[in-house]
Design an enzyme around this catalytic site. Structure first.
Site, PDB file in Angstrom:
ATOM      1  N   PRO A  41       1.780  -3.258   0.499  1.00 12.68           N
ATOM      2  CA  PRO A  41       1.785  -1.969   1.190  1.00 12.68           C
ATOM      3  C   PRO A  41       2.804  -2.031   2.322  1.00 12.68           C
ATOM      4  O   PRO A  41       2.825  -2.996   3.090  1.00 12.68           O
ATOM      5  CB  PRO A  41       0.363  -1.872   1.763  1.00 12.68           C
ATOM      6  CG  PRO A  41      -0.087  -3.286   1.941  1.00 12.68           C
ATOM      7  CD  PRO A  41       0.630  -4.097   0.887  1.00 12.68           C
ATOM      8  N   MET A  42       3.667  -1.046   2.399  1.00 15.12           N
ATOM      9  CA  MET A  42       4.629  -1.003   3.507  1.00 15.12           C
ATOM     10  C   MET A  42       4.750   0.431   4.008  1.00 15.12           C
ATOM     11  O   MET A  42       5.205   1.319   3.271  1.00 15.12           O
ATOM     12  CB  MET A  42       6.000  -1.519   3.050  1.00 15.12           C
ATOM     13  CG  MET A  42       6.043  -3.030   2.891  1.00 15.12           C
ATOM     14  SD  MET A  42       7.695  -3.630   2.495  1.00 15.12           S
ATOM     15  CE  MET A  42       7.828  -3.157   0.787  1.00 15.12           C
ATOM     16  N   GLN A  95      -4.958   1.620   1.137  1.00 11.72           N
ATOM     17  CA  GLN A  95      -5.250   0.908   2.394  1.00 11.72           C
ATOM     18  C   GLN A  95      -5.698   1.881   3.479  1.00 11.72           C
ATOM     19  O   GLN A  95      -5.056   2.908   3.693  1.00 11.72           O
ATOM     20  CB  GLN A  95      -4.018   0.142   2.862  1.00 11.72           C
ATOM     21  CG  GLN A  95      -4.347  -0.749   4.050  1.00 11.72           C
ATOM     22  CD  GLN A  95      -3.167  -1.595   4.491  1.00 11.72           C
ATOM     23  OE1 GLN A  95      -2.215  -1.079   5.063  1.00 11.72           O
ATOM     24  NE2 GLN A  95      -3.242  -2.889   4.252  1.00 11.72           N
ATOM     25  N   CYS A 125      -2.077  -5.064  10.950  1.00  6.85           N
ATOM     26  CA  CYS A 125      -1.009  -4.290  11.595  1.00  6.85           C
ATOM     27  C   CYS A 125      -0.847  -4.703  13.060  1.00  6.85           C
ATOM     28  O   CYS A 125      -1.795  -4.648  13.844  1.00  6.85           O
ATOM     29  CB  CYS A 125      -1.305  -2.793  11.507  1.00  6.85           C
ATOM     30  SG  CYS A 125       0.019  -1.817  12.224  1.00  6.85           S
ATOM     31  N   LYS A 164      -6.649  -7.179   4.132  1.00  5.30           N
ATOM     32  CA  LYS A 164      -5.341  -7.795   4.330  1.00  5.30           C
ATOM     33  C   LYS A 164      -5.223  -8.169   5.804  1.00  5.30           C
ATOM     34  O   LYS A 164      -5.485  -7.348   6.676  1.00  5.30           O
ATOM     35  CB  LYS A 164      -4.229  -6.830   3.926  1.00  5.30           C
ATOM     36  CG  LYS A 164      -2.845  -7.434   3.996  1.00  5.30           C
ATOM     37  CD  LYS A 164      -1.863  -6.621   3.171  1.00  5.30           C
ATOM     38  CE  LYS A 164      -0.455  -7.157   3.251  1.00  5.30           C
ATOM     39  NZ  LYS A 164       0.170  -6.966   4.554  1.00  5.30           N
ATOM     40  N   GLY A 249       6.910  -7.828  -0.678  1.00  5.01           N
ATOM     41  CA  GLY A 249       7.178  -6.658   0.149  1.00  5.01           C
ATOM     42  C   GLY A 249       8.655  -6.387   0.272  1.00  5.01           C
ATOM     43  O   GLY A 249       9.269  -5.745  -0.587  1.00  5.01           O
TER      44      GLY A 249
HETATM   45  C1  LIG Z   1       8.381  -1.846   6.876  1.00  2.00           C
HETATM   46  C2  LIG Z   1       7.091  -2.580   6.663  1.00  2.00           C
HETATM   47  C3  LIG Z   1       5.907  -1.864   6.688  1.00  2.00           C
HETATM   48  C4  LIG Z   1       4.703  -2.526   6.476  1.00  2.00           C
HETATM   49  N1  LIG Z   1       3.547  -1.801   6.458  1.00  2.00           N
HETATM   50  C5  LIG Z   1       2.381  -2.405   6.160  1.00  2.00           C
HETATM   51  C6  LIG Z   1       1.180  -1.663   6.052  1.00  2.00           C
HETATM   52  O1  LIG Z   1       1.140  -0.442   6.215  1.00  2.00           O
HETATM   53  N2  LIG Z   1       0.037  -2.346   5.777  1.00  2.00           N
HETATM   54  C7  LIG Z   1       0.028  -3.709   5.593  1.00  2.00           C
HETATM   55  O2  LIG Z   1      -1.029  -4.281   5.335  1.00  2.00           O
HETATM   56  N3  LIG Z   1       1.155  -4.432   5.669  1.00  2.00           N
HETATM   57  C8  LIG Z   1       2.312  -3.824   5.939  1.00  2.00           C
HETATM   58  N4  LIG Z   1       3.470  -4.560   5.991  1.00  2.00           N
HETATM   59  C9  LIG Z   1       3.428  -5.995   5.730  1.00  2.00           C
HETATM   60  C10 LIG Z   1       3.710  -6.312   4.268  1.00  2.00           C
HETATM   61  O3  LIG Z   1       2.711  -5.782   3.437  1.00  2.00           O
HETATM   62  C11 LIG Z   1       3.818  -7.834   4.024  1.00  2.00           C
HETATM   63  O4  LIG Z   1       2.580  -8.443   4.298  1.00  2.00           O
HETATM   64  C12 LIG Z   1       4.901  -8.484   4.897  1.00  2.00           C
HETATM   65  O5  LIG Z   1       6.073  -7.708   4.909  1.00  2.00           O
HETATM   66  C13 LIG Z   1       5.240  -9.901   4.411  1.00  2.00           C
HETATM   67  O6  LIG Z   1       5.698  -9.881   3.105  1.00  2.00           O
HETATM   68  P1  LIG Z   1       7.279  -9.921   2.683  1.00  2.00           P
HETATM   69  O7  LIG Z   1       7.872 -11.127   3.330  1.00  2.00           O
HETATM   70  O8  LIG Z   1       7.215  -9.993   1.171  1.00  2.00           O
HETATM   71  O9  LIG Z   1       7.895  -8.653   3.182  1.00  2.00           O
HETATM   72  C14 LIG Z   1       4.673  -3.923   6.231  1.00  2.00           C
HETATM   73  C15 LIG Z   1       5.879  -4.620   6.219  1.00  2.00           C
HETATM   74  C16 LIG Z   1       7.074  -3.979   6.417  1.00  2.00           C
HETATM   75  C17 LIG Z   1       8.351  -4.762   6.361  1.00  2.00           C
END
Ligand SMILES: Cc1cc2nc3c(=O)[nH]c(=O)nc-3n(C[C@H](O)[C@H](O)[C@H](O)COP(=O)(O)O)c2cc1C
Length: 371
Positions: A41-42, A95, A125, A164, A249
């Site tokens: 989720p992002m 989420q 978050c 998460k 992500g």
């Molecule tokens: C722009 C952005 C927005 C994100 N928004 C959320 C979110 O809304 N909820 C959440 O649980 N994690 C959020 N994350 C975290 C990601 O889900 C993930 O755990 C984190 O980026 C690490 O993984 P990665 O290295 O594959 O990006 C966000 C990350 C990024 C970069």
């Protein structure tokens, strides 16, 4: 090591090579997840087009960005819009975030009614606008309240609850190892760990030795999130932590081919494929957010997609052109000039896209987010 004394972390692995079969299905409670790849989720990224694309490129589970429970009580929240759920997104986790068990339970019921397969609770978050309301990562420092939230949500719905979380608030924190087992006791059917501290935001590295420790402590599947950028990294993290699945992500932003590479396919996309996926993404996002909101929202995606075409000195000027165009129709036109054959690829993609009724979830998508 004999088959008998294989420990839990090595479940389902081909021990001689330690290659994990990413195409193997697994379960979260009764919900079957067809592959071991989960799309993260992002906030500001995980629109419906992103989730549907993720499923097409190999993700077994996709997650919505955060929807706000505060929207239940005061509906004046700034929002990106309301979540739409389409038939080809399942299995889908939606989420939610918030700090009040009762309100979270009510939101979870709405999520279940809208047809989601899982309700995911955000305890990761790090953004101040969210933590100051008692939601997100701050719950890790208040485990009793975190458990009450999970309990209330699990009691309110019949679909599984997932959580998460980050490793903790402060750098070096190991809070997730204390809180994780308690959240499972409270009713979490799976845990996703992004082993960075909230302080770290996205700097430094995700420390997956904590993921391995968490796997040892709980008897529910653990999903490993953080820095999974390639098949090699996915295999290493799965094999060394015993996590059931990896979550991807940032590597998938504008690059669904990262997902297919992780699943074992090595074909680089052609220019036509990149442009066709981008145009489809634009069209779907306009359908979801409306032309006005989509125009600004999509700008960051141009550079991400064009980055798949190689040297920045060639794609950089095109990106600059795209972000300055006034309408999305002009953006499309310009992209088709760069890759005329993309029209045919796009036609095929659109033909294959399932049509059908969508369900609208009456909870605002948060403009803040992270985890
Ligand atoms: C722009 C952005 C927005 C994100 N928004 C959320 C979110 O809304 N909820 C959440 O649980 N994690 C959020 N994350 C975290 C990601 O889900 C993930 O755990 C984190 O980026 C690490 O993984 P990665 O290295 O594959 O990006 C966000 C990350 C990024 C970069």
């Amino acid at each position: 090591m004999t088959a008998d004394n294989v420990k839990l972390p090595f479940r389902g692995y081909d021990l001689p090579s330690m290659q994990v079969d990413l195409r193997e299905s697994w379960l979260i409670g009764p919900v079957e997840i067809p592959t071991r790849l989960v799309l993260a989720p992002m906030a500001g990224v995980s629109v419906q087009a992103f989730r549907r694309q993720g499923r097409r490129f190999g993700a077994g589970l996709v997650c919505s960005e955060m929807v706000s429970c505060a929207g239940l009580s005061h509906r004046n929240e700034k929002t990106l819009g309301y979540l739409r759920i389409a038939a080809d997104e399942h299995p889908l986790a939606v989420q939610i975030f918030g700090g009040e068990p009762g309100v979270m339970a009510e939101a979870a019921r709405m999520v279940e009614d809208a047809g989601a397969d899982l309700v995911d609770i955000n305890f990761g978050c790090p953004v101040r606008k969210v933590t100051k309301t008692g939601a997100g990562a701050t719950c890790l420092d208040e485990p009793d309240r975190a458990c009450r939230i999970v309990e209330a949500v699990a009691e309110a719905i019949s679909i599984p609850v997932s959580v998460k979380m980050r490793r903790g608030i402060l750098n070096g924190s190991r809070t997730c190892l204390d809180v994780g087992p308690r959240l499972v006791e409270a009713g979490a059917a799976t845990l996703t760990l992004h082993p960075r501290s909230a302080r770290q935001m996205y700097t430094g590295e995700a420390d997956h030795s904590l993921t391995a420790e968490l796997v040892e402590l709980v008897d529910v599947p653990v999903i490993a999130s953080g820095d999974i950028v390639s098949r090699a990294k996915a295999q290493t993290v799965l094999a060394t932590t015993g996590a059931e699945a990896v979550m991807v992500g940032r590597a998938a932003q504008g690059n669904p081919w990262a997902l297919s590479e992780i699943m074992g396919e090595n074909d680089d996309p052609t220019r036509e494929e990149v442009v066709a996926e981008l145009v489809l993404f634009i069209r779907e996002t306009v359908r979801e957010l409306g032309e006005h909101r989509a125009t600004g929202f999509l700008k960051k995606f141009y550079g991400w997609y064009l980055g798949q075409l190689g040297a920045r000195r060639i794609t950089g000027p095109l990106k600059q052109e795209l972000v300055q165009l006034a309408t999305l129709a002009e953006v499309e036109q310009r992209l088709f000039v760069a890759a005329p054959g993309a029209r045919f690829v796009l036609e095929r993609l659109e033909d294959e896209l399932p049509q059908g009724d969508e369900v609208l979830l009456d909870l605002p998508i948060s403009i803040y987010g992270g985890g």
